[in-house]
Design a protein around this motif. Structure first.
Motif, PDB file in Angstrom:
ATOM      1  N   LEU A  20     -10.375 -12.638 -15.872  1.00 31.89           N
ATOM      2  CA  LEU A  20      -8.918 -12.736 -15.928  1.00 31.89           C
ATOM      3  C   LEU A  20      -8.316 -12.077 -17.161  1.00 31.89           C
ATOM      4  N   TYR A  21      -8.973 -12.183 -18.306  1.00 33.91           N
ATOM      5  CA  TYR A  21      -8.382 -11.613 -19.521  1.00 33.91           C
ATOM      6  C   TYR A  21      -8.417 -10.094 -19.536  1.00 33.91           C
ATOM      7  N   ARG A  22      -9.062  -9.491 -18.518  1.00 35.56           N
ATOM      8  CA  ARG A  22      -9.108  -8.035 -18.427  1.00 35.56           C
ATOM      9  C   ARG A  22      -8.100  -7.486 -17.415  1.00 35.56           C
ATOM     10  N   PHE A  23      -7.183  -8.357 -16.933  1.00 34.35           N
ATOM     11  CA  PHE A  23      -6.141  -7.924 -15.997  1.00 34.35           C
ATOM     12  C   PHE A  23      -4.894  -7.494 -16.768  1.00 34.35           C
ATOM     13  N   GLY A  24      -4.236  -6.456 -16.261  1.00 33.81           N
ATOM     14  CA  GLY A  24      -2.952  -6.030 -16.800  1.00 33.81           C
ATOM     15  C   GLY A  24      -1.821  -6.601 -15.975  1.00 33.81           C
ATOM     16  N   GLU A  25      -0.707  -5.871 -15.912  1.00 34.37           N
ATOM     17  CA  GLU A  25       0.475  -6.349 -15.191  1.00 34.37           C
ATOM     18  C   GLU A  25       0.213  -6.404 -13.688  1.00 34.37           C
ATOM     19  N   THR A  26       0.614  -7.503 -13.081  1.00 34.17           N
ATOM     20  CA  THR A  26       0.510  -7.665 -11.625  1.00 34.17           C
ATOM     21  C   THR A  26       1.616  -6.870 -10.941  1.00 34.17           C
ATOM     22  N   VAL A  27       1.306  -6.291  -9.785  1.00 33.30           N
ATOM     23  CA  VAL A  27       2.315  -5.544  -9.041  1.00 33.30           C
ATOM     24  C   VAL A  27       2.446  -6.113  -7.635  1.00 33.30           C
ATOM     25  N   SER A  28       3.585  -5.865  -7.015  1.00 29.94           N
ATOM     26  CA  SER A  28       3.815  -6.228  -5.630  1.00 29.94           C
ATOM     27  C   SER A  28       3.933  -4.951  -4.803  1.00 29.94           C
ATOM     28  N   ILE A  29       3.152  -4.860  -3.745  1.00 29.53           N
ATOM     29  CA  ILE A  29       3.202  -3.701  -2.850  1.00 29.53           C
ATOM     30  C   ILE A  29       3.998  -4.098  -1.616  1.00 29.53           C
ATOM     31  N   VAL A  30       5.090  -3.401  -1.399  1.00 27.72           N
ATOM     32  CA  VAL A  30       5.978  -3.750  -0.288  1.00 27.72           C
ATOM     33  C   VAL A  30       5.527  -3.067   0.999  1.00 27.72           C
ATOM     34  N   ILE A  61       0.425   0.456 -12.028  1.00 21.43           N
ATOM     35  CA  ILE A  61      -1.009   0.606 -11.765  1.00 21.43           C
ATOM     36  C   ILE A  61      -1.594   1.654 -12.698  1.00 21.43           C
ATOM     37  N   ALA A  62      -0.891   2.790 -12.831  1.00 21.18           N
ATOM     38  CA  ALA A  62      -1.364   3.873 -13.694  1.00 21.18           C
ATOM     39  C   ALA A  62      -1.460   3.417 -15.150  1.00 21.18           C
ATOM     40  N   ALA A  63      -0.464   2.649 -15.610  1.00 17.70           N
ATOM     41  CA  ALA A  63      -0.470   2.156 -16.991  1.00 17.70           C
ATOM     42  C   ALA A  63      -1.652   1.223 -17.220  1.00 17.70           C
ATOM     43  N   ASN A  64      -1.922   0.354 -16.256  1.00 18.11           N
ATOM     44  CA  ASN A  64      -3.076  -0.536 -16.379  1.00 18.11           C
ATOM     45  C   ASN A  64      -4.377   0.258 -16.420  1.00 18.11           C
ATOM     46  N   ARG A  65      -4.502   1.231 -15.531  1.00 16.67           N
ATOM     47  CA  ARG A  65      -5.734   2.034 -15.468  1.00 16.67           C
ATOM     48  C   ARG A  65      -5.939   2.804 -16.769  1.00 16.67           C
ATOM     49  N   GLU A  66      -4.852   3.315 -17.350  1.00 18.62           N
ATOM     50  CA  GLU A  66      -4.954   4.058 -18.604  1.00 18.62           C
ATOM     51  C   GLU A  66      -5.496   3.173 -19.727  1.00 18.62           C
TER      52      GLU A  66
END
Length: 275
Positions: A127-137, A152-157
């Protein structure tokens, strides 16, 4: 008296906490928020009523977002409960309700419970390695937003995992019925993990067409989750292109796009099937 926000957890009528159940049994009115998530497949309001031994009032989007005063009415004189699938603060709507209650000087108490926000750790990703959660519509022919891609891109970076919550549509009206004031509702619809994978692949292809490098490709590995916390929970670890062809079964589905992984996370991921 008190306005209670009570989390129901993820899967079973018995997942409510002891404190939450006590609040339900002594409250004057009990509402069930019924649009940000759904009860376990096959579980309906009547089963909650049977277990609690009292009436449960359905609170749809209109009731919670536009007519919240109806829920809070009298809460300064008697206990009122709003039941929420998962954890009460899994949706910003419930934060707004707390603010409205405090504006009216109504005491608020929150009974927390498990939600997909922490139960997603069943994937083996920490859990501590997760970034911002997103919602896919849910896309349509006319509306295909990509705004969540940047997060998603910011988290991956940053090497962080991304939890993707997939759209659900319950008690939705068609534009025609809405304009004519007819209270006729469309059948419930749920974005599946496979459909979300296809949307993500399409976004990556569009980014390539713009001459840019996408944060992921169709060959990137992802984790698909279905019915987390239910008896028939399903977890699949595969590429996006493979997931596009996987049937994860009944809702609810969610999706994780891993960032950089620890060897222990890798070991856990390999225990899950690829279809």
């Amino acid at each position: 008296m008190v306005f209670y926000l009570v989390g129901l957890g993820l899967g079973d009528v018995k997942d409510i906490t002891v404190n939450g159940l006590d609040a339900v049994k002594k409250a004057s009115r009990v509402y069930l928020e019924s649009y940000t998530s759904i009860l376990c497949y096959g579980l309906d309001k009547s089963q909650l009523e049977e277990f609690y031994g009292r009436e449960v009032i359905d609170a749809d989007r209109t009731c919670v977002e536009q007519n919240s005063d109806e829920i809070l009415e009298g809460a300064h004189k008697e206990d009122v409960v709003l039941l929420v699938v998962g954890d009460p603060f899994g949706a910003t709507t419930h934060t707004d309700l707390v603010l409205r209650a405090r504006e009216k000087n109504i005491p608020v108490r929150v009974m927390h419970n498990a939600s997909i926000m922490n139960a997603c750790a069943c994937s083996g990703l920490q859990l501590y390695r997760f970034g911002e959660t997103v919602s896919i519509v849910m896309w349509s022919d006319e509306w295909q937003p990509e705004s969540f891609y940047e997060r998603i891109a910011a988290n991956r970076e940053r090497g962080l995992h991304t939890l993707c919550l997939l759209d659900i549509k319950t008690k939705e009206q068609s534009i025609d019925n809405m304009m004519k004031g007819r209270k006729i509702y469309e059948p419930p619809r749920y974005l599946t993990a496979s459909a979300a994978a296809k949307q993500l692949i399409t976004i990556a292809e569009r980014i390539v067409e713009r001459g840019e490098t996408p944060a992921y490709t169709e060959d990137s590995t992802v984790v698909a989750l279905a019915r987390v916390g239910w008896e028939n929970q399903k977890i699949v670890y595969c590429t996006l292109s493979q997931l596009a062809e996987v049937d994860m079964g009944d809702p609810l589905h969610s999706l994780i796009i891993p960032g950089e992984t620890h060897p222990l996370e890798d070991e856990m991921l390999t225990t899950f099937p690829r279809q």
